[in-house]
Design a protein around this motif. Structure first.
Motif, PDB file in Angstrom:
ATOM      1  N   SER A   5      -6.499  -5.127 -19.845  1.00 56.89           N
ATOM      2  CA  SER A   5      -5.095  -4.851 -19.514  1.00 56.89           C
ATOM      3  C   SER A   5      -4.989  -3.977 -18.262  1.00 56.89           C
ATOM      4  O   SER A   5      -4.114  -4.199 -17.423  1.00 56.89           O
ATOM      5  N   ILE A   6      -5.886  -3.029 -18.103  1.00 57.75           N
ATOM      6  CA  ILE A   6      -5.900  -2.191 -16.906  1.00 57.75           C
ATOM      7  C   ILE A   6      -6.193  -3.033 -15.669  1.00 57.75           C
ATOM      8  O   ILE A   6      -5.663  -2.797 -14.587  1.00 57.75           O
ATOM      9  N   SER A   7      -7.028  -4.036 -15.846  1.00 59.94           N
ATOM     10  CA  SER A   7      -7.418  -4.891 -14.732  1.00 59.94           C
ATOM     11  C   SER A   7      -6.224  -5.616 -14.108  1.00 59.94           C
ATOM     12  O   SER A   7      -6.222  -5.887 -12.900  1.00 59.94           O
ATOM     13  N   ILE A   8      -5.207  -5.898 -14.896  1.00 61.90           N
ATOM     14  CA  ILE A   8      -4.033  -6.597 -14.355  1.00 61.90           C
ATOM     15  C   ILE A   8      -3.386  -5.746 -13.259  1.00 61.90           C
ATOM     16  O   ILE A   8      -3.266  -6.178 -12.110  1.00 61.90           O
ATOM     17  N   SER A   9      -2.991  -4.536 -13.613  1.00 60.17           N
ATOM     18  CA  SER A   9      -2.305  -3.675 -12.633  1.00 60.17           C
ATOM     19  C   SER A   9      -3.234  -3.256 -11.499  1.00 60.17           C
ATOM     20  O   SER A   9      -2.810  -3.178 -10.341  1.00 60.17           O
ATOM     21  N   ASN A  10      -4.497  -2.996 -11.806  1.00 59.26           N
ATOM     22  CA  ASN A  10      -5.424  -2.577 -10.756  1.00 59.26           C
ATOM     23  C   ASN A  10      -5.654  -3.668  -9.720  1.00 59.26           C
ATOM     24  O   ASN A  10      -5.756  -3.375  -8.520  1.00 59.26           O
ATOM     25  N   ASN A  11      -5.731  -4.910 -10.159  1.00 55.85           N
ATOM     26  CA  ASN A  11      -5.929  -5.991  -9.200  1.00 55.85           C
ATOM     27  C   ASN A  11      -4.678  -6.236  -8.359  1.00 55.85           C
ATOM     28  O   ASN A  11      -4.784  -6.563  -7.176  1.00 55.85           O
ATOM     29  N   ILE A  12      -3.520  -6.061  -8.947  1.00 58.27           N
ATOM     30  CA  ILE A  12      -2.289  -6.160  -8.164  1.00 58.27           C
ATOM     31  C   ILE A  12      -2.285  -5.086  -7.076  1.00 58.27           C
ATOM     32  O   ILE A  12      -2.025  -5.367  -5.904  1.00 58.27           O
ATOM     33  N   ALA A  13      -2.596  -3.868  -7.477  1.00 58.99           N
ATOM     34  CA  ALA A  13      -2.603  -2.751  -6.524  1.00 58.99           C
ATOM     35  C   ALA A  13      -3.659  -2.946  -5.441  1.00 58.99           C
ATOM     36  O   ALA A  13      -3.380  -2.782  -4.247  1.00 58.99           O
ATOM     37  N   GLU A  14      -4.869  -3.296  -5.841  1.00 58.18           N
ATOM     38  CA  GLU A  14      -5.934  -3.469  -4.866  1.00 58.18           C
ATOM     39  C   GLU A  14      -5.617  -4.602  -3.898  1.00 58.18           C
ATOM     40  O   GLU A  14      -5.802  -4.476  -2.682  1.00 58.18           O
ATOM     41  N   GLY A  15      -5.128  -5.708  -4.419  1.00 54.54           N
ATOM     42  CA  GLY A  15      -4.780  -6.832  -3.561  1.00 54.54           C
ATOM     43  C   GLY A  15      -3.663  -6.502  -2.589  1.00 54.54           C
ATOM     44  O   GLY A  15      -3.688  -6.919  -1.430  1.00 54.54           O
ATOM     45  N   PHE A  16      -2.690  -5.746  -3.068  1.00 56.31           N
ATOM     46  CA  PHE A  16      -1.562  -5.366  -2.206  1.00 56.31           C
ATOM     47  C   PHE A  16      -2.034  -4.588  -0.987  1.00 56.31           C
ATOM     48  O   PHE A  16      -1.496  -4.734   0.103  1.00 56.31           O
ATOM     49  N   GLU A  17      -3.040  -3.771  -1.174  1.00 59.83           N
ATOM     50  CA  GLU A  17      -3.540  -2.920  -0.099  1.00 59.83           C
ATOM     51  C   GLU A  17      -4.500  -3.634   0.845  1.00 59.83           C
ATOM     52  O   GLU A  17      -4.932  -3.068   1.840  1.00 59.83           O
ATOM     53  N   ARG A  18      -4.845  -4.889   0.548  1.00 61.56           N
ATOM     54  CA  ARG A  18      -5.716  -5.666   1.436  1.00 61.56           C
ATOM     55  C   ARG A  18      -4.953  -6.055   2.693  1.00 61.56           C
ATOM     56  O   ARG A  18      -3.722  -6.036   2.731  1.00 61.56           O
ATOM     57  N   SER A  19      -5.698  -6.438   3.699  1.00 58.28           N
ATOM     58  CA  SER A  19      -5.087  -6.650   5.014  1.00 58.28           C
ATOM     59  C   SER A  19      -4.412  -8.002   5.194  1.00 58.28           C
ATOM     60  O   SER A  19      -3.638  -8.179   6.124  1.00 58.28           O
ATOM     61  N   THR A  20      -4.687  -8.965   4.320  1.00 56.60           N
ATOM     62  CA  THR A  20      -4.096 -10.290   4.512  1.00 56.60           C
ATOM     63  C   THR A  20      -3.462 -10.803   3.223  1.00 56.60           C
ATOM     64  O   THR A  20      -3.830 -10.391   2.118  1.00 56.60           O
ATOM     65  N   ASN A  21      -2.530 -11.720   3.386  1.00 62.72           N
ATOM     66  CA  ASN A  21      -1.920 -12.372   2.226  1.00 62.72           C
ATOM     67  C   ASN A  21      -2.951 -13.176   1.454  1.00 62.72           C
ATOM     68  O   ASN A  21      -2.853 -13.301   0.227  1.00 62.72           O
ATOM     69  N   LYS A  22      -3.921 -13.742   2.166  1.00 64.02           N
ATOM     70  CA  LYS A  22      -4.965 -14.521   1.501  1.00 64.02           C
ATOM     71  C   LYS A  22      -5.760 -13.625   0.545  1.00 64.02           C
ATOM     72  O   LYS A  22      -6.046 -14.019  -0.593  1.00 64.02           O
ATOM     73  N   ASP A  23      -6.103 -12.418   0.988  1.00 67.25           N
ATOM     74  CA  ASP A  23      -6.807 -11.472   0.111  1.00 67.25           C
ATOM     75  C   ASP A  23      -5.919 -11.070  -1.066  1.00 67.25           C
ATOM     76  O   ASP A  23      -6.372 -11.017  -2.214  1.00 67.25           O
ATOM     77  N   PHE A  24      -4.662 -10.769  -0.780  1.00 64.56           N
ATOM     78  CA  PHE A  24      -3.728 -10.388  -1.838  1.00 64.56           C
ATOM     79  C   PHE A  24      -3.627 -11.504  -2.873  1.00 64.56           C
ATOM     80  O   PHE A  24      -3.688 -11.263  -4.080  1.00 64.56           O
ATOM     81  N   ASN A  25      -3.515 -12.715  -2.395  1.00 61.29           N
ATOM     82  CA  ASN A  25      -3.413 -13.867  -3.286  1.00 61.29           C
ATOM     83  C   ASN A  25      -4.632 -13.974  -4.208  1.00 61.29           C
ATOM     84  O   ASN A  25      -4.494 -14.254  -5.403  1.00 61.29           O
ATOM     85  N   ARG A  26      -5.811 -13.756  -3.651  1.00 58.34           N
ATOM     86  CA  ARG A  26      -7.040 -13.818  -4.455  1.00 58.34           C
ATOM     87  C   ARG A  26      -6.989 -12.787  -5.589  1.00 58.34           C
ATOM     88  O   ARG A  26      -7.327 -13.089  -6.740  1.00 58.34           O
ATOM     89  N   PHE A  27      -6.534 -11.594  -5.285  1.00 58.72           N
ATOM     90  CA  PHE A  27      -6.447 -10.554  -6.319  1.00 58.72           C
ATOM     91  C   PHE A  27      -5.347 -10.858  -7.341  1.00 58.72           C
ATOM     92  O   PHE A  27      -5.471 -10.504  -8.511  1.00 58.72           O
ATOM     93  N   LEU A  28      -4.284 -11.524  -6.910  1.00 57.47           N
ATOM     94  CA  LEU A  28      -3.249 -11.928  -7.863  1.00 57.47           C
ATOM     95  C   LEU A  28      -3.810 -12.935  -8.865  1.00 57.47           C
ATOM     96  O   LEU A  28      -3.477 -12.886 -10.050  1.00 57.47           O
TER      97      LEU A  28
END
Length: 118
Positions: free
Chosen positions: A42-65
């Motif tokens: 359950s923690i992994s859900i929010s952490n991956n959203i946060a980590e992906g958001f802070e990445r430099s590209t939408n492609k990276d963000f999408n992968r974390f989503l």
């Protein structure tokens, strides 16, 4: 409104909400292995959203989503197991699954909105 920090994302807020519920539900649960795994997922859900958001590209963000969506499914799968083991009532199961379904849909929608060209 432009989102400038991950904390403003409604899907992140809702993923924190479900994590808090799961943590409280398993505060003193004797099945450490199960409770530890569902908490971590359950923690992994929010952490991956946060980590992906802070990445430099939408492609990276999408992968974390997509990783967050996988974690969402892992939590839901564990809920079904927990229900069969008697760890949740019918009402709790329905409430938690409903919240996870909503989070999953939000993650999918957010991913689609990024308009990634592969």
């Amino acid at each position: 409104m432009k989102i400038i920090k991950f904390e403003d994302l409604l899907v992140w807020q809702k993923s924190i909400d479900i994590t808090v519920l799961i943590y409280k539900h398993f505060e003193k649960h004797p099945d450490f292995g199960y409770s530890n795994q569902i908490r971590r997922a359950s923690i992994s859900i929010s952490n991956n959203i946060a980590e992906g958001f802070e990445r430099s590209t939408n492609k990276d963000f999408n992968r974390f989503l997509y990783i967050a969506k996988g974690s969402c499914s892992e939590v839901k799968s564990m809920l079904f197991l927990g229900f069969r083991l008697g760890y949740f009532s019918d009402l709790e199961m329905k409430q938690y699954c409903s919240q996870l379904d909503e989070i999953g849909k939000m993650l999918f929608g957010l991913s689609k909105s990024l308009k990634i060209d592969y």
